[in-house]
Motif scaffolding. Structure first.
Motif, PDB file in Angstrom:
ATOM      1  N   ILE A  78       0.853  -1.191   0.000  1.00  0.00           N
ATOM      2  CA  ILE A  78       0.000   0.000   0.000  1.00  0.00           C
ATOM      3  C   ILE A  78       0.883   1.233   0.000  1.00  0.00           C
ATOM      4  O   ILE A  78       1.700   1.427   0.906  1.00  0.00           O
ATOM      5  N   ILE A  79       0.723   2.077  -1.021  1.00  0.00           N
ATOM      6  CA  ILE A  79       1.556   3.276  -1.174  1.00  0.00           C
ATOM      7  C   ILE A  79       0.861   4.429  -0.464  1.00  0.00           C
ATOM      8  O   ILE A  79      -0.041   5.075  -1.007  1.00  0.00           O
ATOM      9  N   ALA A  80       1.258   4.695   0.777  1.00  0.00           N
ATOM     10  CA  ALA A  80       0.647   5.763   1.581  1.00  0.00           C
ATOM     11  C   ALA A  80       1.583   6.960   1.664  1.00  0.00           C
ATOM     12  O   ALA A  80       1.859   7.491   2.740  1.00  0.00           O
ATOM     13  N   ILE A  81       2.049   7.403   0.509  1.00  0.00           N
ATOM     14  CA  ILE A  81       2.930   8.570   0.430  1.00  0.00           C
ATOM     15  C   ILE A  81       2.427   9.478  -0.694  1.00  0.00           C
ATOM     16  O   ILE A  81       1.625   9.055  -1.545  1.00  0.00           O
ATOM     17  N   HIS A  82       2.903  10.719  -0.701  1.00  0.00           N
ATOM     18  CA  HIS A  82       2.472  11.686  -1.716  1.00  0.00           C
ATOM     19  C   HIS A  82       3.142  11.395  -3.053  1.00  0.00           C
ATOM     20  O   HIS A  82       4.220  10.803  -3.123  1.00  0.00           O
ATOM     21  N   ARG A  83       2.495  11.827  -4.104  1.00  0.00           N
ATOM     22  CA  ARG A  83       3.004  11.596  -5.461  1.00  0.00           C
ATOM     23  C   ARG A  83       4.375  12.228  -5.652  1.00  0.00           C
ATOM     24  O   ARG A  83       5.203  11.694  -6.401  1.00  0.00           O
ATOM     25  N   GLU A  84       4.632  13.332  -4.974  1.00  0.00           N
ATOM     26  CA  GLU A  84       5.920  14.012  -5.144  1.00  0.00           C
ATOM     27  C   GLU A  84       7.101  13.159  -4.691  1.00  0.00           C
ATOM     28  O   GLU A  84       8.246  13.444  -5.069  1.00  0.00           O
ATOM     29  N   HIS A  85       6.826  12.116  -3.896  1.00  0.00           N
ATOM     30  CA  HIS A  85       7.895  11.269  -3.370  1.00  0.00           C
ATOM     31  C   HIS A  85       7.893   9.882  -3.995  1.00  0.00           C
ATOM     32  O   HIS A  85       8.453   8.941  -3.413  1.00  0.00           O
ATOM     33  N   VAL A 102      -1.092  -0.685  -4.204  1.00  0.00           N
ATOM     34  CA  VAL A 102      -2.378  -0.044  -3.925  1.00  0.00           C
ATOM     35  C   VAL A 102      -2.152   1.451  -3.766  1.00  0.00           C
ATOM     36  O   VAL A 102      -1.477   1.893  -2.828  1.00  0.00           O
ATOM     37  N   ASP A 103      -2.703   2.223  -4.700  1.00  0.00           N
ATOM     38  CA  ASP A 103      -2.570   3.687  -4.652  1.00  0.00           C
ATOM     39  C   ASP A 103      -3.746   4.262  -3.870  1.00  0.00           C
ATOM     40  O   ASP A 103      -4.900   4.045  -4.240  1.00  0.00           O
ATOM     41  N   ILE A 104      -3.464   5.007  -2.812  1.00  0.00           N
ATOM     42  CA  ILE A 104      -4.527   5.576  -1.962  1.00  0.00           C
ATOM     43  C   ILE A 104      -4.542   7.098  -2.019  1.00  0.00           C
ATOM     44  O   ILE A 104      -5.257   7.744  -1.267  1.00  0.00           O
ATOM     45  N   SER A 105      -3.770   7.683  -2.909  1.00  0.00           N
ATOM     46  CA  SER A 105      -3.558   9.131  -2.882  1.00  0.00           C
ATOM     47  C   SER A 105      -4.658   9.874  -3.627  1.00  0.00           C
ATOM     48  O   SER A 105      -5.341   9.321  -4.495  1.00  0.00           O
ATOM     49  N   ASN A 106      -4.809  11.144  -3.298  1.00  0.00           N
ATOM     50  CA  ASN A 106      -5.693  12.086  -3.985  1.00  0.00           C
ATOM     51  C   ASN A 106      -4.927  13.373  -4.230  1.00  0.00           C
ATOM     52  O   ASN A 106      -4.144  13.807  -3.386  1.00  0.00           O
ATOM     53  N   ASN A 107      -5.163  13.985  -5.378  1.00  0.00           N
ATOM     54  CA  ASN A 107      -4.519  15.268  -5.670  1.00  0.00           C
ATOM     55  C   ASN A 107      -5.254  16.410  -4.984  1.00  0.00           C
ATOM     56  O   ASN A 107      -6.431  16.301  -4.650  1.00  0.00           O
ATOM     57  N   LEU A 108      -4.543  17.506  -4.787  1.00  0.00           N
ATOM     58  CA  LEU A 108      -5.140  18.662  -4.123  1.00  0.00           C
ATOM     59  C   LEU A 108      -6.078  19.431  -5.045  1.00  0.00           C
ATOM     60  O   LEU A 108      -6.996  20.105  -4.576  1.00  0.00           O
ATOM     61  N   LYS A 109      -5.866  19.330  -6.369  1.00  0.00           N
ATOM     62  CA  LYS A 109      -6.676  20.076  -7.328  1.00  0.00           C
ATOM     63  C   LYS A 109      -7.121  19.146  -8.439  1.00  0.00           C
ATOM     64  O   LYS A 109      -6.487  18.121  -8.703  1.00  0.00           O
ATOM     65  N   ASN A 117      -2.761   9.631 -10.498  1.00  0.00           N
ATOM     66  CA  ASN A 117      -1.640   9.133  -9.705  1.00  0.00           C
ATOM     67  C   ASN A 117      -1.408   7.641  -9.940  1.00  0.00           C
ATOM     68  O   ASN A 117      -0.269   7.174  -9.927  1.00  0.00           O
ATOM     69  N   ALA A 118      -2.488   6.901 -10.127  1.00  0.00           N
ATOM     70  CA  ALA A 118      -2.336   5.470 -10.397  1.00  0.00           C
ATOM     71  C   ALA A 118      -1.651   5.228 -11.744  1.00  0.00           C
ATOM     72  O   ALA A 118      -0.796   4.335 -11.874  1.00  0.00           O
ATOM     73  N   GLU A 119      -2.006   6.018 -12.757  1.00  0.00           N
ATOM     74  CA  GLU A 119      -1.342   5.886 -14.057  1.00  0.00           C
ATOM     75  C   GLU A 119       0.132   6.267 -13.966  1.00  0.00           C
ATOM     76  O   GLU A 119       0.994   5.613 -14.573  1.00  0.00           O
ATOM     77  N   TYR A 120       0.423   7.299 -13.211  1.00  0.00           N
ATOM     78  CA  TYR A 120       1.819   7.701 -13.027  1.00  0.00           C
ATOM     79  C   TYR A 120       2.598   6.617 -12.289  1.00  0.00           C
ATOM     80  O   TYR A 120       3.759   6.327 -12.621  1.00  0.00           O
ATOM     81  N   LEU A 121       1.972   5.987 -11.317  1.00  0.00           N
ATOM     82  CA  LEU A 121       2.618   4.915 -10.569  1.00  0.00           C
ATOM     83  C   LEU A 121       2.873   3.714 -11.470  1.00  0.00           C
ATOM     84  O   LEU A 121       3.919   3.056 -11.365  1.00  0.00           O
ATOM     85  N   ALA A 122       1.925   3.415 -12.359  1.00  0.00           N
ATOM     86  CA  ALA A 122       2.116   2.303 -13.290  1.00  0.00           C
ATOM     87  C   ALA A 122       3.239   2.584 -14.279  1.00  0.00           C
ATOM     88  O   ALA A 122       3.928   1.654 -14.725  1.00  0.00           O
ATOM     89  N   GLN A 123       3.453   3.855 -14.620  1.00  0.00           N
ATOM     90  CA  GLN A 123       4.559   4.195 -15.509  1.00  0.00           C
ATOM     91  C   GLN A 123       5.908   4.041 -14.821  1.00  0.00           C
ATOM     92  O   GLN A 123       6.891   3.613 -15.444  1.00  0.00           O
TER      93      GLN A 123
END
Length: 283
Positions: A78-85, A102-109, A117-123
């Protein structure tokens, strides 16, 4: 620095089954809250952190290791960190190959990034299987559980869509808007500055023809508002009609009289009388 642990009371205990291990990257509020719930559900939790020795406030029974060591102990991470990291994940491509992220993140905007974020993680980790989960709950909800009143919802039966009710509601709104528009127009033409600028025929047309049209629209607006309530005794308190029913008495009387007066047999006679016609005398 000594680690501080939080006691976790297990919700289910089954010693005959082997505990499944779940890995959580990140030791923030959400990661700790989710790890506590996982421990209470009977899972063995291992946290991945960049500084395992300096991590504190973890649930009692959880293990803290580096990212690479923690990833080797579980197939579910489970990836419980921000996308920036997320950048450090590229160094763990071989370790994460074939595992479930498992991506649990949400963007601020909204539309903050061109991809999710899930697509970025898959890349970043093309060999892993990326899924999305837990992004609609907060750390507070995980900590509070059933004690949080905002999690309680009232079960309501689904009401089937009624086309007749929808048609009545649309007609009610449309008639009200048209009636109000013509009513404002009548008020404007009654101003001395406006009435002096029009001739007698135009003023008579606005005040007479449009006046009755406005009365018809507003009366129909109220009739549609009442709908089936007019003939339903259960809607009458003390067997007295509602205020909008009483308000329809005078407009309906005026419209009925006007309808009688515009009938050809009556209108022709009244027109002749206005023009000076007199009934012939027998004497």
């Amino acid at each position: 620095m000594e680690k501080t642990y939080i006691d976790a009371l297990p919700l289910t205990m089954n010693s005959s089954e082997k505990q499944e291990t779940v890995c959580i990257f990140g030791t923030g509020d959400f990661g700790r809250s989710l790890g506590l719930k996982m421990l209470q559900c009977g899972y063995f939790v291992v946290f991945g952190s960049r500084n395992p020795q300096m991590t504190n406030l973890l649930p009692n029974g959880a293990e803290v290791l580096s990212y690479s060591e923690a990833a080797k102990k579980s197939d579910i991470i489970i990836i419980a960190i921000h996308r920036e990291h997320y950048d450090f994940l590229t160094e763990l491509t071989e370790v994460l190959n074939g595992k479930i992220l498992v991506d649990i993140s949400n963007n601020l905007k909204i539309n903050q990034y061109p991809e999710s974020n899930a697509e970025y993680l898959a890349q970043l980790v093309p060999g892993a299987h990326v899924v999305k989960a837990f992004n609609t709950i907060s750390a507070w909800a995980l900590q509070s559980g059933a004690l949080d009143a905002s999690r309680q919802a009232i079960l309501k039966k689904e009401v089937p869509f009624s086309t007749s009710t929808a048609w009545l509601y649309d007609s009610y709104v449309a008639l009200g808007i048209l009636g109000f528009f013509l009513f404002v127009l009548l008020g404007i033409t009654s101003l001395p500055s406006v009435s002096n600028a029009v001739n007698w025929r135009e003023f008579r047309f606005v005040q007479s023809k449009l006046g009755y049209l406005t009365l018809i629209l507003c009366t129909a607006h109220t009739l549609v508002y009442g709908g089936k309530k007019f003939l339903n005794p259960s809607n009458l308190k003390w067997y007295l009609p509602a205020a909008y029913v009483l308000g329809l008495i005078i407009p309906c009387i005026v419209l009925v009289i006007k309808f009688v007066l515009i009938m050809p047999c009556v209108d022709n006679t009244l027109t002749r009388i206005r023009q000076g016609w007199e009934r012939n005398s027998k004497h």
